[in-house]
Design an enzyme around this catalytic site. Structure first.
Site, PDB file in Angstrom:
ATOM      1  N   CYS A   1       0.810  -1.220   0.000  1.00  0.00           N
ATOM      2  CA  CYS A   1       0.000   0.000   0.000  1.00  0.00           C
ATOM      3  C   CYS A   1       0.848   1.278   0.000  1.00  0.00           C
ATOM      4  O   CYS A   1       0.483   2.268  -0.648  1.00  0.00           O
ATOM      5  CB  CYS A   1      -0.984  -0.011   1.165  1.00  0.00           C
TER       6      CYS A   1
ATOM      7  N   HIS B   1      -2.201   6.799   3.536  1.00  0.00           N
ATOM      8  CA  HIS B   1      -0.754   6.735   3.736  1.00  0.00           C
ATOM      9  C   HIS B   1      -0.104   7.947   3.070  1.00  0.00           C
ATOM     10  O   HIS B   1      -0.339   8.212   1.877  1.00  0.00           O
ATOM     11  CB  HIS B   1      -0.172   5.465   3.105  1.00  0.00           C
TER      12      HIS B   1
END
Length: 358
Positions: free
Chosen positions: A152, A245
């Site tokens: 990710c 993120h």
């Protein structure tokens, strides 16, 4: 069967976990895919999905709530397309069994990402790497196949750097991540560890970033994927953010761009043409913010329905050539949504013919 005809029946493995639930939310009402089967561990098999899963976010779709959870075996799960949210501890053997049985597996696990004949794909960045499935099937004697998502955090980095690599050729990357707690799954990080805190370690995360980027930005020559020659140094941190993120990047190039040149390239980039217009594809894939304090997860994680990457603070770097900040939704773009977009590209380019069950 294709996108303009009957919807493809699909299954989700590891359906009771956080990423499995994200698959269910994103597949609910999908125009091309019909979620007909859910599978999970032995302790959940045989129960109704509503009883097996601790549902985390939004309403549980009625069409899924009453499904009986199956075991994660190709004998029980018959759908030709299988989205895997399995933990890496069990994913390797299970996913291979499905591929051998003629199913196309879209995997979120790390097990096959760096295997030479397995595509590691972000569709806008390297959708042509899906052509590697033909070599994979020939080499392994599989009727199906495995396609993997990137880690990710690596997904954020690769999406931000792909346009710049195409134009200026990236040679070195220094990356510091600030990763949301949802990336740890459920129940994830204990609250007394993360509240008001930063944890400067995420197991296996830094090696994934440092190895996957070269494959993602590499070149498919029709027979193999030739990795890009990029040196990466990564620092991975867990921060008290729910979703999104964020990565701070310092980047060196073979041809040094000015910040203005880099911004021009980033704003103009649209990625692999075949991806445009797919149901899950964001338009644009990259969103460039001029504010000094963006991107921010709270404000930007859901851009493009969670599938876009937001970039800001593009400026000169005193150590390398350029620095910037990039952010995207780790559960959507970096996990379930990325797999679904991979499957959409396979459907739209006619690469699913002959799958067992189709």
């Amino acid at each position: 069967m294709n996108s303009s005809a009957t919807r493809w029946p699909v299954a989700v493995l590891g359906a009771t976990g956080a990423v499995g639930q994200a698959f269910i939310r994103l597949l609910n009402g999908h125009p091309w895919f019909d979620l007909v089967e859910v599978a999970a561990s032995e302790r959940s098999a045989g129960k109704s999905y509503r009883d097996a899963a601790k549902w985390l976010e939004g309403p549980l779709p009625d069409t899924v709530a009453g499904l009986t959870v199956k075991a994660c075996t190709p004998d029980e799960v018959s759908a030709p397309i299988v989205f895997s949210a399995l933990d890496s501890g069990v994913a390797g053997e299970v996913e291979a069994a499905f591929a051998k049985a003629g199913r196309l597996v879209l995997s979120n696990a790390k097990n096959y990402r760096m295997v030479a004949d397995v595509p590691l794909v972000i569709p806008e960045v390297n959708g042509d790497h899906l052509g590697m499935i033909a070599q994979q099937r020939a080499l392994r004697g599989w009727a199906g196949g495995i396609v993997t998502n990137a880690n990710c955090a690596t997904t954020v980095i690769a999406a931000a750097l792909a346009p710049l690599h195409e134009r200026f050729h990236v040679t070195k990357v220094f990356a510091t991540t600030m990763q949301a707690v949802s990336g740890a799954g459920y129940p994830g990080v204990p609250s007394l560890d993360i509240l008001g805190n930063v944890i400067p370690y995420i197991g296996d995360e830094e090696p994934k970033i440092e190895t996957e980027l070269g494959k993602l930005l590499g070149r498919y020559d029709g027979q193999q994927i030739v990795p890009a020659d990029i040196v990466v140094s990564a620092h991975a941190n867990r921060v008290p953010v729910e979703h999104g993120h964020t990565v701070c990047l310092s980047v060196a190039f073979a041809t040094k761009p000015t910040p203005e040149q880099a911004l021009e390239v980033l704003r103009a980039w649209r990625g692999v043409e075949a991806v445009r217009g797919l149901p899950s594809a964001p338009e644009p894939a990259l969103i460039i913010r001029d504010e000094l304090d963006r991107p921010q997860p709270r404000r930007d994680a859901n851009e493009g329905r969670g599938m876009a990457t937001t970039i800001g603070r593009v400026r000169a770097d005193h150590l390398f050539d350029l620095r910037l900040v990039a952010m995207s939704h780790n559960v959507v773009r970096g996990a379930a949504g990325g797999s679904i977009l991979n499957a959409e590209l396979l459907v739209s380019t006619g690469q699913l013919a002959g799958l067992r069950g189709s």
